[in-house]
Structure formats: C-alpha cells, structure tokens
Design a protein around this motif. Structure first.
Motif, PDB file in Angstrom:
ATOM      1  N   GLY A  34       0.838  -1.192   0.000  1.00 46.94           N
ATOM      2  CA  GLY A  34       0.000   0.000   0.000  1.00 46.94           C
ATOM      3  C   GLY A  34       0.874   1.244   0.000  1.00 46.94           C
ATOM      4  N   PHE A  35       0.315   2.327  -0.527  1.00 46.67           N
ATOM      5  CA  PHE A  35       1.085   3.564  -0.659  1.00 46.67           C
ATOM      6  C   PHE A  35       1.605   4.069   0.686  1.00 46.67           C
ATOM      7  N   VAL A  85      -6.904   0.499  -5.752  1.00 42.37           N
ATOM      8  CA  VAL A  85      -6.866   0.618  -4.293  1.00 42.37           C
ATOM      9  C   VAL A  85      -6.346   1.983  -3.854  1.00 42.37           C
ATOM     10  N   GLU A  86      -5.323   2.458  -4.524  1.00 37.55           N
ATOM     11  CA  GLU A  86      -4.689   3.692  -4.047  1.00 37.55           C
ATOM     12  C   GLU A  86      -5.252   4.955  -4.679  1.00 37.55           C
ATOM     13  N   THR A 125      -8.482   5.192  -7.447  1.00 36.80           N
ATOM     14  CA  THR A 125      -9.919   5.377  -7.744  1.00 36.80           C
ATOM     15  C   THR A 125     -10.799   5.161  -6.517  1.00 36.80           C
ATOM     16  N   ARG A 126     -10.347   4.337  -5.592  1.00 32.78           N
ATOM     17  CA  ARG A 126     -11.150   4.083  -4.398  1.00 32.78           C
ATOM     18  C   ARG A 126     -10.651   4.857  -3.182  1.00 32.78           C
ATOM     19  N   ALA A 127      -9.712   5.740  -3.374  1.00 34.00           N
ATOM     20  CA  ALA A 127      -9.150   6.476  -2.227  1.00 34.00           C
ATOM     21  C   ALA A 127      -9.716   7.894  -2.216  1.00 34.00           C
TER      22      ALA A 127
END
Lengths: 204, 204, 204, 204
Positions: free
Chosen positions: C26-27, C109-110, C112-114
């Motif tokens: 994850g970022f 995950v990092e 479009t959904r953040a």
DNA sequence: TATGAATGAGTTTTCATTCAT
DNA sequence: AATGAATGAAAACTCATTCAT
C-alpha cells in the motif's frame, strides 16, 4: 479493628505489592497501576498513601535500611570479637536476602547500585552503613586483629562490595541458592575478607 | 577523506556524546535529543546509525567490555605469577576509570550493576569476565599460592566486586581520586583480596 | 544507447519498482527507500526523477488511466453496437488486470477508491472515464437498444462499479482467478449490466 | 447518572468525534489529537478508552456493519419477494448514508474500499455481507425470478458494487444528493441490477 | 546523473499525577 | 478512605525531503 489500623494495613499492602513488581520488572518498567494491581488496591489509593511512585521506593528502602543500620550498631556495640562482628553483619544481610529475596533485590538493584537515581538520593544513608562498618574495622585495628595499613573505610567498602556481589550472583542466578549455600555464605565472605585468598604462609 | 571514514567519525561522535550524557544524567533520564545535542549532530542521525537508544548503550558497553576480556586473557596467558595477573586485571580496570571515568561510570552504573535491564541483556558477556578471572584463581590454587578451599568463581566475583565497589566510591565521590589514589588502588585491591584484612599471623 | 535513454530507463525502473511495493504494502506503508530498493536504484535517485513520493503514484496512475481513456474513446468511436462497445471497455479493464494485476491493484486501491487522497486529486480524470462511458450509453439509448429511463451517467457509474467490484474480488482473493475466469468475466459483466439478473420475461 | 453511564457517553463522544474527522480528513491524515479536539475530550482519554487509533476505526466499522448484517438477515428471512428483499437491503444502505453520510463515508472509504489496510482486517465481516446477499439471490433463482446462469455470489458482489459506486458518486459530489435523489436511488439500483439497462424485448 | 548521509518536523503512545465523586 | 476517570506533558521513533559530493 480501627480505621487507623486499616490504613496501616493498606500502606503495607501497597508497599508489599510494590516490592514484588519492582523486583520482577524493575522500578522504571513498573507503572503505578502495576503496583495497585499487585497490591489488589484501587489505582488512586496509591496516591492517597504516597506522594509519588518514587516515594514508595524511598519508603521501601528506608524501612529496610534502617534495620540494617540498627543491626550494624548492635554488632558494633556487642561484646563480640571484631571478626565476629563482621560475621554478624554479613549474616544479617545474607539472611535478609534469604528470607525476603525480592525486597533485597529491589534495595540493591534499584537503590544501592543505582548511582544515577536513588543511590544518589539515599547516598547519606548508604554511606552511613559504610562508616559504621568501618568503625568495627577500626576497633579491630586498635586491638591488633586487623592490619593497620588498610584504610578502615576502604576495608568497609570492600567488605560490603563482596557481600553485594554475592547477592548479585544469587539475583542473577550465577550462584546456587540452596539452604546450604546460604549457610556457608556468611563464613565464606568473612573468611575471604579477613584472610584473603592467599594460602597460609608456612608457619614454624 | 572518504565517505566511509566520515560515517565512522559520526558514529564515534554519537557514541562519545552518548557516554557523556549517560554519565551525567543516567540512561533513563537522557533523551535521544540530548545525545544528538551533545554529539553536535542532527536528531535523526542517531537513528541513522543506531536502531534505538538502547543499541547505543549496547555498543558502548560491548566495545569496552571486549577490551576488558582481552586484557584478562592477556593477563591469564602471560608468564606472570597468579597474584601479578590479578594485579594486571585490577590495574586495567582502574586505569580504564582513571583515563575515562565517564565511560566506566556508564558501564558500571548502567550495565554491570543494572540487573533489571542491561545487566540481564549482557549477562553472558559479564559472566565471561568472571569466568576468565576464575581461571587465574584456579591456576593459583594449582600452583599452591592460593588457598584451595575457596571456590575460584566465588573468589573471582569477590575480586571483581571489590574493584567495582572502589570505582563506585570514586563515582559517588566517597573516595579521594587524586593521582596517588589511583596509583595505590591497584595494590590495595590485590592486597586486600589476597591477604585479607587480618593482621599477619605471628610467624616463627 | 544515449544518456537520455538511460534516464528514461531509470524512470521506468523506479515506476515499476514502485508499482510492486505499492501493490504489496500500500502507498502509505511504503517508504521511499522501499521503492529505491525494489527498483534497485540509489535512494536519492527517486528524488532526482520525481518531486515526491506522491508524484510517483500520480505518474503511475495517469500513465495507465490515459490508456483507459484512449481505449474508451476508441470503443466509443468504433462501428460496434453499443453493447459491444461496453464489452470492449470491460474487456480492456479486465485484461489490464489479467496482464498486470499489481498495476491495476495500485490504481484501484490507491487512487480510484481512495476518496480522501488520490481519488480526490485525480477526480477529473476518473470522472472523465465515467462521462465517456456515459456517451456510449447515451448512444445506445438513442438507437433504442438501451432503456431511456436510466440516466446514462448513473448507468456508466454502475457499469464501472460492477467491473471494479469484480477486480476487487480478485484482489481480495474472493473470486477464482484462472484463465477461464478472466475469459468469462467480460461477458459476465456486460450481461449483468445489460440484461440484469431477472429471468427473461415470457415472450409470446 | 452513574459513573458507568458517563463512561459510555465518553466512548460515544470519542467515536462520534472520530467519525467526523475521519470523514473530513481521512484516517491517515487525522491525528489522535484531532479526534480528541473534535470530541472535546482530553488527549489521553482516547487512549483510556481505545488501545490505538486503529481500534477506534475498527469499532466504528464493526458497530455499523453489524447493523447492516442484521438488516440483510432480516430482509432475507422476511416474507418479501426476492427482488423486494434486495430493495430492502439497498434501501437500508442508502438510508444509512442519507441520515449519517459521514459515518458511511468513513466505512466505505476507509474500510470496505481500503484493500491494503482495514479492508483486509475486516475482510471476513465484509465477505459475510456478500454471502448473505448471495443467499437472497439464490432463493430468487430457486423460485425462478432470477436467472440461473449467474453465480449468486458474483451477482451479490455486483449488486453491492453498484450501491457503493452510487454512494461514492455522492461522496465525491458527482451526483446530486437532494431528497428526491435518495428517494429514487433505491429503485434505481434494484431496477438496474435486476432488469439491466437493455430496453425491454418486444413482447407480444 | 548518481549516491546515501544528514536533517528535523510530525505523530503515536505511555503513564505519572490530579480530581470529581 | 476509596475509586478510577480525566488530564496532558514527555519522548521515542519514523521517514519524506534535502544536500554535499
């Protein structure tokens, strides 16, 4: 039982609980809540009876150390021979550990050997013990059983240093700590300090 | 000068700074920022070179203690008489204090006498010293200059305990610490441990 | 090979390394040093090519998302029937995952959904995709193959939402991800969005 | 009011404050002090009630998600037709957002869509919802109102994906969020998932 | 271009102490 | 006396970013 007695009991409970956790975790690693938990007492009650966490340790130390000072006085003022007097003192300290190792561990580890914290705070009391033991040595020198060319204070420190090192050995688990070991320790320490480790010079 | 050498220098700077503040304030009372300030280095650099504050002390201890172990080995393996070997060891420790009292204060106060924290961590290394000194005592017993009825390990612990107690006296300011005191300390300790404090039995 | 080309290669190396660590950790949990390590590049070089850690992710996203926008455009402008156009878009996204799951995981995950971080930053680009897909839906309504009572933009969002949820199922390991699953996914998604899950009304 | 009730109130205060700041800034960007400030509570009290910042979010999520699971169960076990059951579920989620958009934003953005952090942690609970919705789909297939050629779990995921995408549209401000929009959303989602976007085949 | 040492602001967490009941 | 919730200062540690070489 009166209210005052209950209060005294509570203090005791807290002091005893503190000894156990201090022995197990060390002063710095124990939280006030640990003391309260171990003493089975409410958190805030510790602060009802003691001003701070430090004061708890102070009292633990002073309570016991004053007994040691008394024991040294009693030995010094007794009719025993100087070497016996030292034996009495050594015996007292060793028995203190034998019958309450947690308490003695706390006193040694957290106070007498903690030069940067409580050792400094209680330096006068600690030094007091060294001086009284030194008086026993002086007496021995005066009556001729101890060598006159050793500074009594240095001899006292050394004597105490040997005892503490032996206790440290037990604390660390470096020495066996069976009943017989405790029985022998007193004479061993006194023998070592008085006669040294040299083999006896050939006499006659 | 190359980058690698600079890095080594920086480590040194940090270690040296840490010794100074640890000696002055004690390990627990010194913040990492104190180390950085004392070493004249940025806060984060301490963490660049050391994983944690504890690792700094670990390295300070191990670096010096390994020298002690070497010194004991050298003494043990030398051609000196057993009593001289003990004198060499005592001298090494006393000189270590004489020429870098802050470092020795940290090692004794924060490690060898800190049974609840670093003492436990470095127990094996500490015990190693006791065992090697015990070998010198054993040899003395074999050649007959030391009494055979004293356990060599106990004798070693006592010997070391006396030395540490003397250093503690200096650390606490209980003993005078002039040049001549350092000069005498070595023989004093060895004399005490070997001959004890009893006056010489009448010979002849 | 010229210097410029090497530079391009290095950027690529860093971007590719970043995709791998972003996908794995994850970022937020990846440090710049992780990117450098994974890319097998010196720490400082990341900052030579990118202004910040965020810019690395920005570029990863934009690089891929622009391909998606192009793919949507190409589908929209093609001669296919509207339903086929949606199939093309779905197929492009699903294949993107199939052939580079780490990259698509990072993008979804990092970014479009953040909604609280990069999703907000890249909202215009993301919305752009929704709008272009909506144009396909609009066309379908105009030619009568799609119902006119559904807002094209809402339909587009739903369509995209279904695809992303399917990818999420793969990412989380909730769905099987064998070759045949990827093969079927495209028709499955389009079938679902176009025909719904109701059984066919009886005709005739 | 008793002490226990006050404690419960304080927890609530903290949880509610946390929802507000998490919604505004996102989990990563909010400091524990932000939570305390927003909840109008002392810093340390957050740690009195919660082990860590993460545990605060965990509780926020689980508290709400368990209501969703109950709502799904209630719908599934009701006497409604399968399509109505899905409508009930969609309605519950949409109303959850309608009446507490901050809470739902946090749940979606920080948990269900955060595959690298809390999404993973709560994967079982999230998947639980998918499975229960899938049971409604299965029932619909058994009674013949839903097509049998769609995997119920995939249908469930898609259904949930569409709802979340709609909420995401609101969260991002991509959709209008007037009362009528919320009123319509439920039927819109169900209509879309059940009938798809294809125009009705000509009947008769 | 390339390297990695140096910087220091930022944040979580701990916990001694206080205080209302 | 007794309780344990409430407070907030203190400190370790992280890590993005800068910079000298």
């Amino acid at each position: 039982m009166m209210a005052g007695e209950i209060a005294i009991e509570r203090r005791r409970q807290i002091l005893d609980g503190a000894v156990r956790v201090f022995a197990r975790q060390g002063f710095h690693a124990t939280r006030v809540s640990d003391i309260a938990d171990q003493a089975d007492v409410a958190y805030g009650l510790v602060y009802h009876y003691f001003q701070s966490k430090e004061k708890v340790l102070d009292e633990i130390f002073t309570e016991r150390w004053s007994l040691l000072l008394e024991a040294i006085d009693a030995a010094r003022d007794s009719d025993l021979a100087p070497r016996e007097k030292l034996g009495t003192v050594a015996g007292f300290i060793i028995d203190s550990y034998r019958f309450d190792p947690e308490l003695m561990k706390v006193i040694i580890v957290e106070v007498t050997r903690a030069a940067n914290s409580f050792g400094r705070t209680h330096l006068d009391e600690i030094d007091d013990a060294y001086r009284r033991i030194a008086e026993i040595v002086s007496e021995g020198q005066e009556v001729g059983v101890f060598r006159a060319d050793v500074d009594p204070y240095v001899a006292s420190m050394s004597f105490y240093g040997v005892i503490e090192q032996v206790l440290t050995g037990w604390i660390f688990g470096l020495f066996p700590a069976a009943d017989e070991d405790f029985d022998n320790a007193r004479d061993l320490v006194v023998g070592l300090v008085c006669r040294g480790i040299d083999s006896e010079p050939e006499t006659g």
